[in-house]
Design a protein around this motif. Structure first.
Motif, PDB file in Angstrom:
ATOM      1  N   ASN A   9       0.420  -0.870  -0.054  1.00 51.81           N
ATOM      2  CA  ASN A   9       0.049   0.320   0.118  1.00 51.81           C
ATOM      3  C   ASN A   9       0.596   1.110   0.406  1.00 51.81           C
ATOM      4  OD1 ASN A   9      -2.593  -1.591   0.644  1.00 51.81           O
ATOM      5  ND2 ASN A   9      -2.183  -2.132   1.996  1.00 51.81           N
ATOM      6  N   ARG A 234      -4.326  -2.274 -13.270  1.00 47.38           N
ATOM      7  CA  ARG A 234      -5.572  -0.733 -12.596  1.00 47.38           C
ATOM      8  C   ARG A 234      -4.288  -0.901 -11.232  1.00 47.38           C
ATOM      9  NH1 ARG A 234      -9.101   1.811 -13.573  1.00 47.38           N
ATOM     10  NH2 ARG A 234     -10.494   0.986 -15.185  1.00 47.38           N
ATOM     11  N   ASP A 235      -3.738  -2.694 -10.801  1.00 42.35           N
ATOM     12  CA  ASP A 235      -3.097  -2.591  -9.936  1.00 42.35           C
ATOM     13  C   ASP A 235      -1.447  -2.144  -9.742  1.00 42.35           C
ATOM     14  OD1 ASP A 235      -1.754  -4.682 -11.133  1.00 42.35           O
ATOM     15  OD2 ASP A 235      -2.086  -6.480  -9.804  1.00 42.35           O
ATOM     16  N   GLY A 238      -1.398   4.145  -9.289  1.00 43.91           N
ATOM     17  CA  GLY A 238      -2.050   4.837  -8.250  1.00 43.91           C
ATOM     18  C   GLY A 238      -2.893   6.296  -8.655  1.00 43.91           C
ATOM     19  N   TYR A 261     -10.258   9.633  -2.928  1.00 46.33           N
ATOM     20  CA  TYR A 261      -9.367   8.327  -2.656  1.00 46.33           C
ATOM     21  C   TYR A 261     -10.715   7.326  -2.084  1.00 46.33           C
ATOM     22  CZ  TYR A 261      -5.378   5.134  -2.684  1.00 46.33           C
ATOM     23  OH  TYR A 261      -4.982   3.731  -2.982  1.00 46.33           O
ATOM     24  N   SER A 262     -11.178   7.457  -1.767  1.00 46.28           N
ATOM     25  CA  SER A 262     -12.456   6.505  -0.913  1.00 46.28           C
ATOM     26  C   SER A 262     -13.174   6.107  -2.238  1.00 46.28           C
ATOM     27  CB  SER A 262     -13.108   6.731   0.772  1.00 46.28           C
ATOM     28  OG  SER A 262     -12.307   7.487   1.430  1.00 46.28           O
ATOM     29  N   VAL A 265     -12.185   4.034  -4.500  1.00 44.22           N
ATOM     30  CA  VAL A 265     -12.055   2.754  -4.465  1.00 44.22           C
ATOM     31  C   VAL A 265     -13.023   1.312  -4.458  1.00 44.22           C
ATOM     32  CG1 VAL A 265     -11.671   1.057  -2.270  1.00 44.22           C
ATOM     33  CG2 VAL A 265     -10.000   2.510  -2.849  1.00 44.22           C
ATOM     34  N   THR A 266     -14.007   2.329  -3.995  1.00 44.96           N
ATOM     35  CA  THR A 266     -15.708   1.751  -3.906  1.00 44.96           C
ATOM     36  C   THR A 266     -15.789   1.401  -5.510  1.00 44.96           C
ATOM     37  OG1 THR A 266     -16.545   3.827  -3.661  1.00 44.96           O
ATOM     38  CG2 THR A 266     -16.154   2.356  -1.899  1.00 44.96           C
ATOM     39  N   ARG A 269     -12.183   1.212  -9.301  1.00 43.40           N
ATOM     40  CA  ARG A 269     -10.807   1.599  -9.903  1.00 43.40           C
ATOM     41  C   ARG A 269      -9.384   0.958  -9.406  1.00 43.40           C
ATOM     42  NH1 ARG A 269     -15.210   4.962 -12.145  1.00 43.40           N
ATOM     43  NH2 ARG A 269     -14.771   5.882 -14.332  1.00 43.40           N
ATOM     44  N   THR A 270     -10.111   0.894  -7.683  1.00 48.59           N
ATOM     45  CA  THR A 270      -8.857   0.664  -7.091  1.00 48.59           C
ATOM     46  C   THR A 270      -7.335   1.155  -7.306  1.00 48.59           C
ATOM     47  OG1 THR A 270      -8.765  -1.665  -8.100  1.00 48.59           O
ATOM     48  CG2 THR A 270     -10.660  -1.902  -6.477  1.00 48.59           C
ATOM     49  N   PRO A 271      -7.183   1.879  -6.988  1.00 44.56           N
ATOM     50  CA  PRO A 271      -5.646   2.361  -6.922  1.00 44.56           C
ATOM     51  C   PRO A 271      -5.424   2.016  -6.033  1.00 44.56           C
ATOM     52  CG  PRO A 271      -7.161   4.652  -5.915  1.00 44.56           C
ATOM     53  CD  PRO A 271      -8.311   3.093  -6.404  1.00 44.56           C
ATOM     54  N   LYS A 272      -3.777   1.764  -6.515  1.00 49.68           N
ATOM     55  CA  LYS A 272      -2.362   1.581  -5.989  1.00 49.68           C
ATOM     56  C   LYS A 272      -1.901   2.528  -5.128  1.00 49.68           C
ATOM     57  CE  LYS A 272       0.488  -1.656  -5.146  1.00 49.68           C
ATOM     58  NZ  LYS A 272       0.205  -3.114  -3.874  1.00 49.68           N
TER      59      LYS A 272
END
Length: 276
Positions: A9, A234-235, A238, A261-262, A265-266, A269-272
């Motif tokens: 993270n 995507r992983d 960021g 950012y939250s 995630v939800t 798009r789940t930023p790294k």
């Protein structure tokens, strides 16, 4: 699968050598990566440089005097330190092997200046901030990939490469964005990219959730590299924030950055991770 060279993270701080306000050891380990900004053309910061070699000065005073020792402390407590190359008019053109080889040697020289020796590193990798104007040189990505392979061969496979491409719509000078994506896809395809975090700030009106959504999708879109369809996962992607307490036309407020950012995630798009 995400790169195993970086923290699971990543929370990244950009630390500017010409106006540091804290020693590296004064930043909490919440920042598990610190990008030391910036290395620039060694021949007097001439845009693009004349040789490919880069240089990085130390700050004055107590911060500079203690810098080598502070770097050792930070790395010992688990923080990854990267030399950020380019940005703020400090881009280096690397369109030939001679320039690429000069760049490699200059990184080795910087390593010695900052306390390393031979293949023993004082830092953990490079942050490629080397975008301004490079679209004029199609071979840039080839030689940046070559540099990555050479530095990994010399220092070891754990050497990190990250990058903060601009995320500028056409209305804000975004004509270069497609070449940035192609360059980064080339680095990913060649195995020398661990993380990219598009910058959602400077100039104005980039600090919006809509812009962040668009460019997280944009950099995750397939492009053709050397005849091969290539998609940066995507992983590997960021988010880059610059924050002010209450926000400005070019900066996020802390609250808006947290909310964005939250939401990213939800909404899947789940930023790294992120940099600040």
């Amino acid at each position: 699968m995400a790169s195993t060279r970086i923290p699971a993270n990543p929370v990244i701080l950009y630390w500017v050598w010409w106006a540091p306000f804290k020693r590296l050891v004064d930043f909490p380990t919440t920042y598990n990566m610190i990008n030391m900004f910036h290395a620039y053309p060694a021949d007097g910061e001439a845009v693009g440089g004349n040789t490919g070699a880069v240089s990085m000065r130390k700050p004055g005073g107590t911060i500079g005097t203690n810098l080598n020792a502070d770097m050792v402390t930070c790395r010992a407590r688990g923080q990854k330190l990267l030399i950020s190359v380019g940005g703020a008019g400090g881009q280096t053109y690397l369109q030939t092997q001679a320039r690429a080889d000069a760049f490699i040697q200059s990184i080795k020289d910087i390593n010695v200046t900052y306390g390393g020796s031979g293949t023993t590193l004082a830092f953990d990798g490079i942050d490629w901030n080397n975008f301004e104007g490079v679209s004029s040189f199609p071979a840039q990505s080839t030689w940046m990939a070559y540099i990555g392979g050479q530095l990994r061969s010399f220092y070891g496979d754990s050497f990190i490469f990250t990058s903060p491409p601009a995320a500028f719509p056409a209305s804000n000078g975004g004509s270069q964005t497609s070449s940035d994506r192609l360059l980064l896809a080339k680095l990913y395809k060649e195995g020398v990219l661990d993380l990219l975090c598009p910058q959602f700030y400077d100039p104005s009106d980039l600090n919006t959730l809509a812009n962040a959504r668009y460019y997280l999708d944009y950099y995750n879109t397939a492009v053709t590299v050397d005849g091969v369809s290539t998609t940066i996962p995507r992983d590997y992607i960021g988010v880059g924030f610059s924050c002010a307490a209450t926000g400005t036309s070019a900066r996020w407020s802390f609250t808006n950055a947290q909310t964005a950012y939250s939401t990213l995630v939800t909404d899947g798009r789940t930023p790294k991770g992120a940099f600040n």
